[in-house]
Design a protein around this motif. Sequence first.
Motif, PDB file in Angstrom:
ATOM      1  N   ASP A   1       0.821  -1.204   0.000  1.00 45.24           N
ATOM      2  CA  ASP A   1       0.000   0.000   0.000  1.00 45.24           C
ATOM      3  C   ASP A   1       0.862   1.263   0.000  1.00 45.24           C
ATOM      4  O   ASP A   1       0.526   2.252  -0.646  1.00 45.24           O
ATOM      5  CB  ASP A   1      -0.901   0.032   1.248  1.00 45.24           C
ATOM      6  N   ARG A   2       1.947   1.225   0.749  1.00 45.89           N
ATOM      7  CA  ARG A   2       2.850   2.379   0.861  1.00 45.89           C
ATOM      8  C   ARG A   2       4.286   1.901   0.813  1.00 45.89           C
ATOM      9  O   ARG A   2       4.560   0.717   1.001  1.00 45.89           O
ATOM     10  CB  ARG A   2       2.641   3.114   2.193  1.00 45.89           C
ATOM     11  N   LEU A   3       5.203   2.837   0.554  1.00 50.06           N
ATOM     12  CA  LEU A   3       6.612   2.499   0.578  1.00 50.06           C
ATOM     13  C   LEU A   3       7.422   3.640   1.155  1.00 50.06           C
ATOM     14  O   LEU A   3       7.048   4.810   1.074  1.00 50.06           O
ATOM     15  CB  LEU A   3       7.127   2.162  -0.815  1.00 50.06           C
ATOM     16  N   GLY A   4       8.546   3.247   1.770  1.00 52.24           N
ATOM     17  CA  GLY A   4       9.534   4.202   2.233  1.00 52.24           C
ATOM     18  C   GLY A   4      10.826   3.955   1.480  1.00 52.24           C
ATOM     19  O   GLY A   4      11.250   2.805   1.307  1.00 52.24           O
ATOM     20  N   VAL A   5      11.447   5.019   1.003  1.00 58.33           N
ATOM     21  CA  VAL A   5      12.665   4.917   0.204  1.00 58.33           C
ATOM     22  C   VAL A   5      13.864   5.249   1.082  1.00 58.33           C
ATOM     23  O   VAL A   5      13.927   6.332   1.685  1.00 58.33           O
ATOM     24  CB  VAL A   5      12.630   5.872  -1.005  1.00 58.33           C
ATOM     25  N   LEU A   6      14.788   4.297   1.171  1.00 60.02           N
ATOM     26  CA  LEU A   6      15.994   4.476   1.984  1.00 60.02           C
ATOM     27  C   LEU A   6      17.195   4.738   1.085  1.00 60.02           C
ATOM     28  O   LEU A   6      17.359   4.086   0.043  1.00 60.02           O
ATOM     29  CB  LEU A   6      16.268   3.226   2.826  1.00 60.02           C
ATOM     30  N   HIS A   7      18.034   5.664   1.531  1.00 62.49           N
ATOM     31  CA  HIS A   7      19.274   5.970   0.808  1.00 62.49           C
ATOM     32  C   HIS A   7      20.361   6.255   1.829  1.00 62.49           C
ATOM     33  O   HIS A   7      20.234   7.169   2.642  1.00 62.49           O
ATOM     34  CB  HIS A   7      19.067   7.177  -0.106  1.00 62.49           C
ATOM     35  N   LYS A   8      21.382   5.410   1.812  1.00 59.17           N
ATOM     36  CA  LYS A   8      22.510   5.558   2.742  1.00 59.17           C
ATOM     37  C   LYS A   8      22.040   5.657   4.191  1.00 59.17           C
ATOM     38  O   LYS A   8      22.524   6.477   4.972  1.00 59.17           O
ATOM     39  CB  LYS A   8      23.355   6.774   2.368  1.00 59.17           C
TER      40      LYS A   8
ATOM     41  N   ALA B   1       5.563   9.910  -9.465  1.00 59.92           N
ATOM     42  CA  ALA B   1       5.459  11.169  -8.716  1.00 59.92           C
ATOM     43  C   ALA B   1       6.245  11.117  -7.409  1.00 59.92           C
ATOM     44  O   ALA B   1       5.680  11.216  -6.322  1.00 59.92           O
ATOM     45  CB  ALA B   1       3.992  11.492  -8.451  1.00 59.92           C
ATOM     46  N   PHE B   2       7.534  10.967  -7.521  1.00 61.35           N
ATOM     47  CA  PHE B   2       8.418  11.006  -6.355  1.00 61.35           C
ATOM     48  C   PHE B   2       9.023  12.399  -6.220  1.00 61.35           C
ATOM     49  O   PHE B   2       9.306  13.072  -7.221  1.00 61.35           O
ATOM     50  CB  PHE B   2       9.540   9.972  -6.497  1.00 61.35           C
ATOM     51  N   ARG B   3       9.253  12.818  -4.989  1.00 62.91           N
ATOM     52  CA  ARG B   3       9.836  14.130  -4.728  1.00 62.91           C
ATOM     53  C   ARG B   3      11.356  14.064  -4.611  1.00 62.91           C
ATOM     54  O   ARG B   3      12.060  14.919  -5.145  1.00 62.91           O
ATOM     55  CB  ARG B   3       9.263  14.725  -3.434  1.00 62.91           C
ATOM     56  N   ALA B   4      11.860  13.054  -3.885  1.00 67.08           N
ATOM     57  CA  ALA B   4      13.299  12.974  -3.623  1.00 67.08           C
ATOM     58  C   ALA B   4      14.048  12.572  -4.894  1.00 67.08           C
ATOM     59  O   ALA B   4      13.631  11.646  -5.598  1.00 67.08           O
ATOM     60  CB  ALA B   4      13.583  11.975  -2.508  1.00 67.08           C
ATOM     61  N   PRO B   5      15.163  13.218  -5.205  1.00 66.59           N
ATOM     62  CA  PRO B   5      15.935  12.866  -6.402  1.00 66.59           C
ATOM     63  C   PRO B   5      16.340  11.399  -6.434  1.00 66.59           C
ATOM     64  O   PRO B   5      16.250  10.752  -7.490  1.00 66.59           O
ATOM     65  CB  PRO B   5      17.160  13.791  -6.312  1.00 66.59           C
ATOM     66  N   TYR B   6      16.768  10.847  -5.290  1.00 66.07           N
ATOM     67  CA  TYR B   6      17.173   9.441  -5.290  1.00 66.07           C
ATOM     68  C   TYR B   6      15.985   8.534  -5.586  1.00 66.07           C
ATOM     69  O   TYR B   6      16.113   7.536  -6.307  1.00 66.07           O
ATOM     70  CB  TYR B   6      17.801   9.058  -3.946  1.00 66.07           C
ATOM     71  N   ALA B   7      14.809   8.862  -5.034  1.00 63.42           N
ATOM     72  CA  ALA B   7      13.615   8.056  -5.293  1.00 63.42           C
ATOM     73  C   ALA B   7      13.269   8.078  -6.779  1.00 63.42           C
ATOM     74  O   ALA B   7      12.873   7.057  -7.355  1.00 63.42           O
ATOM     75  CB  ALA B   7      12.443   8.571  -4.464  1.00 63.42           C
ATOM     76  N   ARG B   8      13.424   9.237  -7.421  1.00 60.20           N
ATOM     77  CA  ARG B   8      13.164   9.320  -8.856  1.00 60.20           C
ATOM     78  C   ARG B   8      14.169   8.481  -9.647  1.00 60.20           C
ATOM     79  O   ARG B   8      13.805   7.823 -10.628  1.00 60.20           O
ATOM     80  CB  ARG B   8      13.203  10.785  -9.310  1.00 60.20           C
TER      81      ARG B   8
END
Length: 253
Positions: free
Chosen positions: A206-213, A229-236
């Motif tokens: 249903d939802r996701l969280g994007v982790l980076h470093k 429609a992602f906001r964070a550059p890494y998520a895109r």
Amino acid sequence: MSAALDIRSLSVRYGRTDVVRDVSIRVARGESYALVGESGSGKSTILRAVVGMVPDWRGEIEVDGAPRSALGQGAFAQHCQMVFQDPYASLHPRRTVDATLSEPLRIHGIGNRDAQVIEMMRSVGLDPRYRFRFPHQLSGGQRQRVAIARALMLDPKLLLLDEPTSALDVSVQAEILNLLVRLRAERGLTYVLVTHALPVVSFLCDRLGVLHKGQLVEETGVAALHDGAFRAPYARELYQASLGAGDRVRDAG
């Protein structure tokens, strides 16, 4: 109403390295939530902190409204279980399916074990004739069904799924994903899924969280996987890299 899993300001350190940094996640009961990111982003470490496999962590973890520190392993096991990536590694090679599934019932003093083992095998799509086979006598998909059955023997409501299909053939991945969807509906389960495969998230969550470093850079609904429609550059970047990978999972529907 308390969440199935509430993580606040979690940080995890391996030696001098911060692997997870100030991550907060709240997963509602009955929800399916994914942690995504490349290898080394800290997503599996978060699950390991929840189940007590990581000693050096700071922050707060609550499971079904109870602080993790207040739950002994026995009580925790009745609330939450984890399914690992490689079913061959997570199953004892010298224990039959029956011994593996009976063990949680024996440890917790639960009777009528034969009937419960057979019922659970049928629930995860395993023929009871496999009951006395060893892991090496089963296929990869059958082994993962055993691992899922073991996780459900105490009737927990929260399952932590660490890349549960990545070690399987593509055709078998679809079968296991369909099984997880059905079990969630039948048992009112909450899932926290770790994966790097966004098509799996789109199918199961249903939802996701994007982790980076080690940091949570974005949380959003799975609709973002359809329109980017992602906001964070890494998520895109992660989304763009996943385009075209959906065919392997789309057939699961």
